[in-house]
Every structure is written in structure tokens, then in C-alpha cells.
Motif scaffolding. Structure first.
Motif: not given
Length: 168
Positions: A83-110
């Protein structure tokens, strides 16, 4: 529910800057898709263009590859989003996951560890290409969602302030 962008980070780094771009993308996407109707899902501004649902699934593709590029593993494959809603929830989750992973990085060289391997091109490309490619493309398509819903008579909710990252 009122979605808003997280507070600004305490320090400036490449990873925090990219994460903030993603947070802005999430905010814009959340409000571009909030309150859509069944009539909106099938709307297309002109014959021959994608309808809103087809455009939405292209945004999913961009979220999928961005998440995968930055070391994530998507929960759902496109064919399982029913459904549109299931895709919407997954899109939000995917981008939130990217953002969180970037914020957790200790070194920009990663960031140098991340590469894009487009199916349509030979070779590997550094993460930089996600900025002018997948992320910029997604922002363009989010703008289309907002325009199309407005053309269809259902503008995004009032008070959405993209500068402050919150609904007023």
C-alpha cells in the motif's frame, strides 16, 4: 502527529551535514505525503507522466539505494510493499536509518568506505554521487508530490515551515 526535524547537532562535520540534509528530506517528504487521499494516489498532472503512486515508488527506489549505499539493509523489497502507507513508512524508516548511521560515525573518513554501484553504469562511485544524484533527485520528486497534490486540490497541511523544520 506532528513531525519536526531533530535539534541541530553540537558540532559541524561532514557526516552531521549530510545527516541534516537527510533530516530535511525526511521532514519535506513526511509533510508532502501527510493527508493524501485515494484520489491523490492516482493523480497525474498530464498524460504520459507518472501518477503520484508511481512517483512515490520511485522515491522508494531512491531511499532503498541511498540506505544500501550508506551500509543499511532495507527491511522490505519493493514487491512486498502492498500500500501507499506501507511504502511511506518504509521510506521514512530507510532515510531515518541513514541519518542515524551518519550521526553515529566518529570519523568523517568513514564516508570513504561507501560506494554507489549503479546498475545502469559500469564501476563504483564514491558516496559524493549520492548527494547530487539520489538525494537531490529525491528532493526534486518530493517537490513534485507537493505540486501534484496542490494541482489536485489537496495542498499539504498548513503551517509547514521548512526553514524551522516544524509545523507552526
Amino acid at each position: 502527529m506532528s513531525y519536526q526535524i531533530h535539534p541541530t547537532p553540537n558540532n559541524i562535520s561532514c557526516t552531521n551535514t549530510i545527516a541534516r540534509m537527510i533530516d530535511g528530506l525526511i521532514f519535506r517528504y513526511y509533510w508532502a505525503t501527510e493527508g493524501l487521499t485515494d484520489d491523490d494516489y492516482t493523480f497525474r498532472p498530464v498524460e504520459g507522466s507518472m501518477n503520484l503512486t508511481e512517483l512515490h515508488m520511485h522515491i522508494y527506489d531512491l531511499a532503498f539505494i541511498t540506505n544500501k549505499t550508506y551500509g543499511g539493509s532495507p527491511t522490505y523489497k519493493k514487491e512486498y510493499l502492498t500500500s501507499f502507507d506501507s511504502a511511506r513508512q518504509e521510506i521514512l524508516r530507510l532515510y531515518e536509518d541513514v541519518s542515524n548511521r551518519l550521526k553515529e560515525m566518529q570519523d568523517d573518513n568513514q564516508l570513504n568506505e561507501f560506494v554507489v554501484k549503479p546498475k545502469s553504469l559500469d564501476g563504483e562511485f564514491p558516496f559524493w554521487y549520492t548527494l547530487n544524484g539520489h538525494i537531490a533527485d529525491c528532493l526534486t520528486h518530493i517537490g513534485q508530490l507537493i505540486s501534484w497534490r496542490r494541482i489536485n486540490g489537496n495542498p499539504q497541511p498548513k503551517g509547514v515551515n521548512v526553514f524551522l523544520g516544524k509545523q507552526l
